[in-house]
Enzyme design. Sequence first.
Site, mmCIF file in Angstrom:
data_model
loop_
_atom_site.group_PDB
_atom_site.id
_atom_site.type_symbol
_atom_site.label_atom_id
_atom_site.label_comp_id
_atom_site.label_asym_id
_atom_site.label_seq_id
_atom_site.Cartn_x
_atom_site.Cartn_y
_atom_site.Cartn_z
ATOM 1 N N HIS A 100 16.254 -31.589 0.325
ATOM 2 C CA HIS A 100 16.098 -30.233 -0.203
ATOM 3 C C HIS A 100 15.898 -30.207 -1.720
ATOM 4 C CE1 HIS A 100 18.610 -30.160 3.472
ATOM 5 N NE2 HIS A 100 17.752 -29.206 3.804
ATOM 6 N N ASP A 157 19.304 -33.185 -2.814
ATOM 7 C CA ASP A 157 19.799 -34.219 -1.914
ATOM 8 C C ASP A 157 18.600 -35.012 -1.400
ATOM 9 O OD1 ASP A 157 18.639 -32.582 0.020
ATOM 10 O OD2 ASP A 157 20.537 -31.866 0.830
ATOM 11 N N SER A 166 17.167 -25.191 7.144
ATOM 12 C CA SER A 166 18.051 -25.414 6.001
ATOM 13 C C SER A 166 17.421 -25.057 4.654
ATOM 14 C CB SER A 166 18.504 -26.882 5.959
ATOM 15 O OG SER A 166 17.383 -27.758 5.942
#
Length: 364
Positions: free
Chosen positions: A326, A323, A41
């Site tokens: 990240h 978040d 991610s």
Amino acid sequence: MAFETKFWFVYHLCLLIACFMQHCVNGNSSQVPCLFIFGDSFSDSGNNNYIPTTAKADYKPYGIDFPKGPTGRFTNGKTQIDIIGELLGFDSFIPPFANTTGFDIMKGVNYASASSGIRNETGKRTTVTNIDFGQQIENHKTIVTQIAVKLGSKENAKQYLKKCLYYIYIGTNDYALNYFQPDLYNTSRMYNPEEYVKVLIDQYSVYGKALYNYGAKKFVAVGLGKIGCTPMILANSSVNGSCVEKLNDIEAIFSRKLRSLVNRLNTEHPDSKTIFINTTAIRVDRSHGFTNLNTSCCPMNSDGLCIRGSTPCPNRTEYIYYDGIHPTEAANKITATASYDSNNNPKIAFPLDIKRLTQLQLYK
């Protein structure tokens, strides 16, 4: 008359091909003709949008500062590899494998998939599914075949691909969504931390060799960050608000072994070059204007992702984390810039940084 028509058709076709070879294949003014991205991610630019998984970022407030809005990037704007691509001179972002078509593949492909890991099973019991490292390699094999068709032969493809850059940033989820999840995975009972790292590095090496056999010569191997300092871990596991150093220490073993692997690969394959980026050596702190070091900019769910449709902080350049996991674009920019040009700091980039790797002539 038919002959003249055919002649001019062929003539213009040849001009088109020549134009493509000069401008498209050379990546316009980019320092490498193409960039291939493997990871999770931290690099995903939309591949998970098209698979049945809960690990998605195709909704607001993700992408709030990205020109196209939410695209599947797990941040408010650009990822680290987006910024590195800009520093390399690419005039557009490397497209995700999920919607790459035509001559787009000649400038590279992003195979990264959120929640994925080096191990096949990593992340799948928490997010339903993902595109693990092994499948990313298979997807690259498909792209290599297509490039060979476009360039006329496998040999032409190899000559082209060895000038490209291969960026690998993966392994975080093999801890966060595997080893540190004893209720879902038995890896922490099967292996102690040193044994587990050996399993991961051995598999990583196998995948790296596969890329080498497909023509790759220039590799960027990125080490892992400090998961024990992320807002998600601090919210769920911290006792007094401090980093959970036990998790950091276990994860750090991977980065040390990855650096050793880089040494070994450079010895075994003198016709290629692999570099190691130590992200934890890059200073991202109050000295850069950050006032929120370990809290998330967006309201987050228990899995660390932004709550869909929530309102993020307005002062995003003051937050390290967007978040629970990240970084913000502001933090990504610092890490990406130092990875690209470390000012010859071996603690950050070993034995070279990305800028100097691109300048090497490894075209034997």
